[in-house]
Write a protein that holds these residues in place. Structure first.
Motif, PDB file in Angstrom:
ATOM      1  N   UNK A 159      20.774  -2.471   6.655  1.00 26.77           N
ATOM      2  CA  UNK A 159      21.654  -1.255   6.507  1.00 26.77           C
ATOM      3  C   UNK A 159      21.683  -0.590   8.092  1.00 26.77           C
ATOM      4  N   UNK A 160      20.480  -0.395   8.603  1.00 27.56           N
ATOM      5  CA  UNK A 160      20.159   0.212   9.746  1.00 27.56           C
ATOM      6  C   UNK A 160      21.124  -0.569  11.018  1.00 27.56           C
ATOM      7  N   UNK A 161      20.717  -1.958  10.862  1.00 25.07           N
ATOM      8  CA  UNK A 161      21.445  -2.831  11.677  1.00 25.07           C
ATOM      9  C   UNK A 161      22.902  -2.825  11.665  1.00 25.07           C
ATOM     10  N   UNK A 162      23.498  -2.869  10.220  1.00 28.73           N
ATOM     11  CA  UNK A 162      24.881  -2.856  10.304  1.00 28.73           C
ATOM     12  C   UNK A 162      25.474  -1.574  10.783  1.00 28.73           C
ATOM     13  N   UNK A 163      24.884  -0.266  10.518  1.00 29.13           N
ATOM     14  CA  UNK A 163      25.301   0.746  10.960  1.00 29.13           C
ATOM     15  C   UNK A 163      25.230   0.927  12.588  1.00 29.13           C
ATOM     16  N   UNK A 164      24.194   0.566  13.220  1.00 29.85           N
ATOM     17  CA  UNK A 164      24.155   0.357  14.800  1.00 29.85           C
ATOM     18  C   UNK A 164      25.172  -0.279  15.353  1.00 29.85           C
ATOM     19  N   UNK A 165      25.624  -1.425  14.830  1.00 35.97           N
ATOM     20  CA  UNK A 165      26.566  -2.365  15.448  1.00 35.97           C
ATOM     21  C   UNK A 165      27.934  -1.804  15.128  1.00 35.97           C
ATOM     22  N   UNK A 166      28.196  -1.203  14.090  1.00 35.37           N
ATOM     23  CA  UNK A 166      29.487  -0.606  13.598  1.00 35.37           C
ATOM     24  C   UNK A 166      29.595   0.515  14.552  1.00 35.37           C
ATOM     25  N   UNK A 167      28.633   1.385  14.531  1.00 30.86           N
ATOM     26  CA  UNK A 167      28.854   2.513  15.671  1.00 30.86           C
ATOM     27  C   UNK A 167      29.269   2.092  17.157  1.00 30.86           C
ATOM     28  N   UNK A 168      28.518   1.226  17.359  1.00 24.64           N
ATOM     29  CA  UNK A 168      28.740   0.855  18.907  1.00 24.64           C
ATOM     30  C   UNK A 168      30.179   0.279  19.089  1.00 24.64           C
ATOM     31  N   UNK A 169      30.713  -0.173  18.108  1.00 23.75           N
ATOM     32  CA  UNK A 169      32.018  -0.744  18.039  1.00 23.75           C
ATOM     33  C   UNK A 169      33.063   0.208  18.291  1.00 23.75           C
ATOM     34  N   UNK A 170      32.568   1.303  17.738  1.00 19.96           N
ATOM     35  CA  UNK A 170      33.668   2.495  17.655  1.00 19.96           C
ATOM     36  C   UNK A 170      33.525   3.452  18.855  1.00 19.96           C
ATOM     37  N   UNK A 171      32.436   3.014  19.427  1.00 22.92           N
ATOM     38  CA  UNK A 171      32.318   4.156  20.556  1.00 22.92           C
ATOM     39  C   UNK A 171      32.782   3.522  22.018  1.00 22.92           C
ATOM     40  N   UNK A 172      34.023   4.256  22.332  1.00 19.11           N
ATOM     41  CA  UNK A 172      34.681   3.648  23.452  1.00 19.11           C
ATOM     42  C   UNK A 172      34.309   3.745  24.828  1.00 19.11           C
ATOM     43  N   UNK A 173      33.441   4.749  25.039  1.00 16.62           N
ATOM     44  CA  UNK A 173      32.753   4.795  26.475  1.00 16.62           C
ATOM     45  C   UNK A 173      31.573   3.653  26.614  1.00 16.62           C
ATOM     46  N   UNK A 174      31.885   2.660  27.424  1.00 12.48           N
ATOM     47  CA  UNK A 174      30.887   1.781  27.779  1.00 12.48           C
ATOM     48  C   UNK A 174      29.639   2.329  28.336  1.00 12.48           C
ATOM     49  N   UNK A 175      29.495   3.465  28.738  1.00  7.09           N
ATOM     50  CA  UNK A 175      28.258   4.002  29.175  1.00  7.09           C
ATOM     51  C   UNK A 175      27.345   4.379  28.112  1.00  7.09           C
ATOM     52  N   UNK A 176      28.033   4.752  27.119  1.00  5.12           N
ATOM     53  CA  UNK A 176      27.124   5.389  25.977  1.00  5.12           C
ATOM     54  C   UNK A 176      26.730   4.290  24.612  1.00  5.12           C
ATOM     55  N   UNK A 177      25.346   4.209  24.544  1.00  9.13           N
ATOM     56  CA  UNK A 177      24.817   3.129  23.834  1.00  9.13           C
ATOM     57  C   UNK A 177      24.103   3.863  22.568  1.00  9.13           C
ATOM     58  N   UNK A 178      24.378   3.159  21.673  1.00  5.51           N
ATOM     59  CA  UNK A 178      23.570   3.527  20.428  1.00  5.51           C
ATOM     60  C   UNK A 178      22.197   3.087  20.793  1.00  5.51           C
TER      61      UNK A 178
ATOM     62  N   UNK B 175      29.882  15.658  19.426  1.00  2.00           N
ATOM     63  CA  UNK B 175      29.279  15.516  18.251  1.00  2.00           C
ATOM     64  C   UNK B 175      30.260  15.327  17.196  1.00  2.00           C
ATOM     65  N   UNK B 176      31.373  15.937  17.249  1.00  3.90           N
ATOM     66  CA  UNK B 176      32.469  15.828  16.290  1.00  3.90           C
ATOM     67  C   UNK B 176      32.856  14.334  16.359  1.00  3.90           C
ATOM     68  N   UNK B 177      33.197  13.926  17.543  1.00  5.96           N
ATOM     69  CA  UNK B 177      33.690  12.477  17.689  1.00  5.96           C
ATOM     70  C   UNK B 177      32.735  11.539  17.044  1.00  5.96           C
ATOM     71  N   UNK B 178      31.355  11.755  17.393  1.00 13.71           N
ATOM     72  CA  UNK B 178      30.351  10.910  16.926  1.00 13.71           C
ATOM     73  C   UNK B 178      30.242  10.906  15.319  1.00 13.71           C
ATOM     74  N   UNK B 179      30.397  12.192  14.495  1.00 13.41           N
ATOM     75  CA  UNK B 179      30.166  12.212  13.310  1.00 13.41           C
ATOM     76  C   UNK B 179      31.644  11.515  12.684  1.00 13.41           C
ATOM     77  N   UNK B 180      32.757  11.631  13.535  1.00 11.02           N
ATOM     78  CA  UNK B 180      33.836  10.994  12.977  1.00 11.02           C
ATOM     79  C   UNK B 180      33.594   9.335  12.850  1.00 11.02           C
ATOM     80  N   UNK B 181      32.934   8.758  13.735  1.00 14.85           N
ATOM     81  CA  UNK B 181      32.750   7.478  13.629  1.00 14.85           C
ATOM     82  C   UNK B 181      31.813   7.216  12.424  1.00 14.85           C
ATOM     83  N   UNK B 182      30.780   7.992  12.544  1.00 16.70           N
ATOM     84  CA  UNK B 182      29.798   7.510  11.641  1.00 16.70           C
ATOM     85  C   UNK B 182      30.510   7.879  10.019  1.00 16.70           C
TER      86      UNK B 182
END
Ligand SMILES: Nc1nc2c(c(=O)[nH]1)N=C([C@H](O)[C@H](O)COP(=O)(O)OP(=O)(O)OP(=O)(O)O)CN2
Ligand SMILES: [Zn+2]
Length: 124
Positions: free
Chosen positions: A87-106, A51-58
Motif C-alpha cells: 500500500x505504501x509503495x502504491x501511494x508513493x508511485x501514484x503520488x509521484x505521477x500526480x506531482x508535475x514539478x520534476x524537481x519535487x520527489x516523493x 500543502x493544498x496541492x499536495x493534499x489534493x493529490x493524496x
C-alpha cells in the motif's frame, strides 16, 4: 534539502495469505498514511510546494482506496497483495505521477495499519 509531510487516513478491508493465519480472514484497518516529498528549491512564494496541492493529490488516491476491499482492486493480486508495504509503495508511485514539478520527489510513504505497526517505503 526541504521535506514536507502530509497525513491522511482511509478505512478498508483486506485479506493476506502467508502472513499470520488470522490475516487470511477478511478484516479491516483504519490506515493512517504519511507522505513526504522533498526538493532543494523553494518557489517565489517561499514554499517547496503548496500543502493544498499536495493534499489534493493524496485525496484523489485515497478515493480509490477508502471503504474498498483492497484485494479486489486491479492493482493488487496474489503476487502483489495489499500489505501495508505494498500500500505504501502504491501511494508513493501514484503520488509521484500526480506531482508535475520534476524537481519535487516523493521521499517516503508510511502506512500505519494500527497504532503500533507501520510499513514505510523509502523512495530510491
Ligand atoms: N510486515 C507486515 N506484517 C503484517 C502485515 C503487513 O501488512 N505487513 N499485515 C498484517 C495483517 O494486516 C494483520 O491484520 C495485522 O496483524 P497484527 O498486527 O499481528 O495483529 P493485530 O492488529 O491484531 O495487532 P496486535 O498487536 O496483535 O493486537 C499482519 N502482519
Ligand atoms: Zn490486516
Amino acid at each position: 534539502m526541504y521535506e514536507l509531510k502530509i497525513v491522511t487516513h482511509f478505512a478498508a478491508a483486506h485479506q493476506l495469505k502467508m502472513v499470520a493465519e488470522k490475516c487470511e480472514n477478511l478484516h479491516g484497518h483504519n490506515w493512517n498514511i504519511e507522505v513526504c516529498v522533498a526538493g532543494e528549491k523553494l518557489n517565489r512564494a517561499g514554499v517547496l510546494m503548496d500543502f493544498g496541492e499536495l493534499k489534493q493529490c493524496l485525496n484523489e488516491i485515497m478515493e480509490k482506496l477508502d471503504h474498498k476491499f483492497l484485494n479486489e482492486l486491479e492493482y493488487f493480486n496474489d503476487d502483489n497483495p495489499p500489505s501495508s508495504e505494498n500500500i505504501a509503495f502504491y501511494i508513493a508511485t501514484a503520488m509521484q505521477e500526480k506531482i508535475s514539478d520534476p524537481l519535487i520527489k516523493v521521499s517516503r510513504v508510511t502506512a500505519w495499519e494500527s497504532e503500533n505497526a507501520c510499513a514505510t517505503y523509502i523512495c530510491p
